[in-house]
Design a protein around this motif. Structure first.
Motif, mmCIF file in Angstrom:
data_model
loop_
_atom_site.group_PDB
_atom_site.id
_atom_site.type_symbol
_atom_site.label_atom_id
_atom_site.label_comp_id
_atom_site.label_asym_id
_atom_site.label_seq_id
_atom_site.Cartn_x
_atom_site.Cartn_y
_atom_site.Cartn_z
ATOM 1 N N GLU A 98 0.822 -1.201 0.000
ATOM 2 C CA GLU A 98 0.000 0.000 0.000
ATOM 3 C C GLU A 98 0.863 1.262 0.000
ATOM 4 O O GLU A 98 0.565 2.241 -0.671
ATOM 5 N N GLU A 99 1.953 1.238 0.778
ATOM 6 C CA GLU A 99 2.874 2.381 0.832
ATOM 7 C C GLU A 99 3.594 2.560 -0.497
ATOM 8 O O GLU A 99 3.806 3.675 -0.961
ATOM 9 N N ILE A 100 3.972 1.449 -1.106
ATOM 10 C CA ILE A 100 4.692 1.500 -2.382
ATOM 11 C C ILE A 100 3.792 2.072 -3.467
ATOM 12 O O ILE A 100 4.197 2.968 -4.208
ATOM 13 N N THR A 101 2.554 1.570 -3.546
ATOM 14 C CA THR A 101 1.632 2.073 -4.567
ATOM 15 C C THR A 101 1.299 3.546 -4.352
ATOM 16 O O THR A 101 1.161 4.295 -5.307
ATOM 17 N N ALA A 102 1.211 3.958 -3.099
ATOM 18 C CA ALA A 102 0.959 5.376 -2.804
ATOM 19 C C ALA A 102 2.126 6.244 -3.284
ATOM 20 O O ALA A 102 1.921 7.338 -3.810
ATOM 21 N N ALA A 103 3.345 5.748 -3.119
ATOM 22 C CA ALA A 103 4.518 6.509 -3.553
ATOM 23 C C ALA A 103 4.648 6.526 -5.076
ATOM 24 O O ALA A 103 5.171 7.491 -5.642
#
Length: 112
Positions: A98-103
């Motif tokens: 989720e953090e990776i896709t947000a970035a």
């Protein structure tokens, strides 16, 4: 004499991609997975699953595994977002998808 379309050796193929992510395959292989719920999924596959991306040129986003990007970080995978080619992302093993896709997802408020 004019050169015909096929004589020039060039042609185009349509794609539905709005953006492209380049994921270093060598970095992913060194980690032996490292992502997903069990920590055994390669980053490109985990991103495809999380973003619901179809394989091939008919998907909305292209996630392409490239041979080597030359950064080779320890315990991480190098990712290049096509909309921000000047900023390469080093994704640590075990980072939340989720953090990776947000970035990696472009901010809709910022014009590209």
């Amino acid at each position: 004499m004019e050169t015909g379309f096929w004589e020039a050796g060039l042609r185009t193929v349509r794609s539905d991609w709005a953006n492209t992510l380049l994921v270093c395959k060598k970095c992913s292989k060194k980690l032996g997975g490292g992502f997903g719920p069990k920590g055994k999924t390669p980053l490109a596959k985990a991103l495809r699953q999380d973003l619901g991306v179809r394989k091939g040129r008919k998907g909305a986003l292209g996630i392409v595994e490239v041979k080597c990007l030359g950064v080779c970080p320890k315990g991480a995978v190098t990712v290049v977002n096509g909309s921000k080619p000047g900023e390469w992302l080093l994704v640590s093993e075990g980072a939340a998808i989720e953090e990776i896709t947000a970035a990696l997802t472009p901010d809709p408020a910022v014009p590209t």
